[in-house]
Design a protein around this motif. Sequence first.
Motif, mmCIF file in Angstrom:
data_model
loop_
_atom_site.group_PDB
_atom_site.id
_atom_site.type_symbol
_atom_site.label_atom_id
_atom_site.label_comp_id
_atom_site.label_asym_id
_atom_site.label_seq_id
_atom_site.Cartn_x
_atom_site.Cartn_y
_atom_site.Cartn_z
ATOM 1 N N VAL A 74 -115.641 42.686 80.377
ATOM 2 C CA VAL A 74 -116.461 43.197 81.475
ATOM 3 C C VAL A 74 -116.754 42.055 82.429
ATOM 4 C CG1 VAL A 74 -118.634 44.294 82.159
ATOM 5 C CG2 VAL A 74 -117.531 44.942 79.988
ATOM 6 N N GLN A 75 -116.514 42.269 83.711
ATOM 7 C CA GLN A 75 -116.764 41.240 84.726
ATOM 8 C C GLN A 75 -117.784 41.746 85.745
ATOM 9 O OE1 GLN A 75 -113.247 39.873 86.717
ATOM 10 N NE2 GLN A 75 -114.340 38.447 88.049
ATOM 11 N N PHE A 76 -118.833 40.963 85.974
ATOM 12 C CA PHE A 76 -119.791 41.237 87.038
ATOM 13 C C PHE A 76 -119.320 40.469 88.271
ATOM 14 C CE2 PHE A 76 -122.028 42.346 83.246
ATOM 15 C CZ PHE A 76 -122.897 43.368 83.604
ATOM 16 N N ALA A 77 -118.761 41.171 89.220
ATOM 17 C CA ALA A 77 -118.123 40.526 90.366
ATOM 18 C C ALA A 77 -119.098 40.232 91.496
ATOM 19 C CB ALA A 77 -116.977 41.394 90.882
ATOM 20 N N GLY A 78 -120.340 40.727 91.381
ATOM 21 C CA GLY A 78 -121.321 40.484 92.434
ATOM 22 C C GLY A 78 -121.117 41.404 93.614
ATOM 23 N N ARG B 170 -108.450 47.504 96.249
ATOM 24 C CA ARG B 170 -106.988 47.456 96.145
ATOM 25 C C ARG B 170 -106.529 46.713 94.900
ATOM 26 N NH1 ARG B 170 -107.314 47.713 101.966
ATOM 27 N NH2 ARG B 170 -107.651 45.462 102.221
ATOM 28 N N ALA B 171 -107.446 45.987 94.257
ATOM 29 C CA ALA B 171 -107.122 45.284 93.017
ATOM 30 C C ALA B 171 -107.425 46.128 91.783
ATOM 31 C CB ALA B 171 -107.913 43.974 92.948
ATOM 32 N N ALA B 172 -107.854 47.374 91.973
ATOM 33 C CA ALA B 172 -108.222 48.251 90.857
ATOM 34 C C ALA B 172 -107.081 49.202 90.497
ATOM 35 C CB ALA B 172 -109.473 49.049 91.209
ATOM 36 N N SER C 39 -106.453 37.007 91.707
ATOM 37 C CA SER C 39 -106.634 35.891 90.773
ATOM 38 C C SER C 39 -108.091 35.667 90.383
ATOM 39 C CB SER C 39 -106.081 34.604 91.397
ATOM 40 O OG SER C 39 -106.755 34.296 92.595
ATOM 41 N N ALA C 40 -109.030 36.256 91.131
ATOM 42 C CA ALA C 40 -110.452 36.058 90.837
ATOM 43 C C ALA C 40 -110.977 37.064 89.823
ATOM 44 C CB ALA C 40 -111.267 36.147 92.125
ATOM 45 N N LEU C 41 -110.143 38.001 89.406
ATOM 46 C CA LEU C 41 -110.591 39.088 88.540
ATOM 47 C C LEU C 41 -109.913 39.028 87.179
ATOM 48 C CD1 LEU C 41 -110.398 41.973 91.178
ATOM 49 C CD2 LEU C 41 -112.420 40.656 90.515
ATOM 50 N N LEU C 42 -110.540 39.666 86.199
ATOM 51 C CA LEU C 42 -109.896 39.822 84.894
ATOM 52 C C LEU C 42 -108.579 40.581 85.076
ATOM 53 C CD1 LEU C 42 -112.977 40.790 82.673
ATOM 54 C CD2 LEU C 42 -111.704 38.630 82.629
ATOM 55 N N PRO C 43 -107.624 40.411 84.147
ATOM 56 C CA PRO C 43 -106.291 40.991 84.336
ATOM 57 C C PRO C 43 -106.300 42.522 84.403
ATOM 58 C CG PRO C 43 -106.281 39.323 82.602
ATOM 59 C CD PRO C 43 -107.722 39.585 82.930
#
Length: 388
Positions: free
Chosen positions: A260-264, A274-276, A197-201
């Motif tokens: 594009v998401q910069f997840a840190g 595992r979310a990729a 839930s913390a990442l782009l879809p």
Amino acid sequence: MDDSKVRVCYALSYFHPLESGAERQALAQGVELVKRGHSVQVVTHAVDGLARDEDVQGIQVHRWVRSSRVGPLFAVSFVAGVIRALRRLRGSYDLIHTHQGLWEAIATGLGRQTFGGVPTLVQPASSGYYGEAEELSRTKGFPLLRRLILRNHAFAAISADIEDQWLRLGVPPERMFRMASGVDAVHYRPGKSEIESALLPRPRVMFTGRLHPQKNLMRLLDAWPAVAKLTSANLILVGQGPEHDRLKARVAELGIADRVQFAGAVNDPADILRAADLFVLPSVAEGMSNSLLEAMATALPCVASGIGGNVDLIGEGVGRLVIGDDPAMWSDALIEILGDRDHASRMGATARHRVETEFALPIVVDRYLTLYRHLLAERSTSRSDRPW
């Protein structure tokens, strides 16, 4: 089977908790050796705020080396500090293993006769422009420094590219050993992620590592508009580094900030991997990438640059190697894999199987123990029979 216990001392610039690829690999291998009853010590830089001596998961870490931050004085002070530390520990180790191949290797080559005659094994961390061989060739005093490094007993190459570079530098073939990096295939595994839930879809294309020019992420961003146009994929960049602000600015220039998401930085990339759905590594230099091994262990199809250790890992059916720096080549490779889920799934399964059979940490540590015992057996032969 030889079950004799080995006492090894690692030498490298920094160690846990200050980590990049070489440091992470040394920690993982060291912990595995300790679990088997072997002794592991580390000689490394002193760091303000960290204990001078510390037990890290059974590894005895000695942060004794202090060096100047001023130009050439760094090299002299670091080499002298490593030699002093190894001399002080003399008698407590059977073998020295450097997990980097420049100033650490100069120190062990220069001081080897004062360490009690133990074998010294040099393992360069990378190849290419950022690798030790090319850095050595750019360093003032190269001929002398090269001779000092070649005084070491043996060399471990974790990729074919590293092996080739160091053979050309003058390492005799009989003193060069092909090795590999390893990954904890129990910890890094496919499965459900706790941070979806913390990442782009999904679908998600993911990079993990330092945001550094070596990783060539600017080229990946240049390729992303085409991927965003033809697929619904989002790009997740996991990590921190000196390129962060430049990369963010480039994302804004390209108009792809919503894709594009910069997840840190994350302490442990296992769950986020595992979310990729696909892993990407566009680096211009690598040894044998921990991040790539971790992605393969997570059963991700991988797209990586055709350089360094990437070539040794991405074989038939594992993923795609991209040769060259053309953004269109990167976007084409990503679009093709994203467009065929079944093929991507087969690639991921093949990657996982390759890790389990060739690069799982216990398998790799077995290989190092075999090499250590080989070098120790050679030490016990007549000095006149040695090649060094």
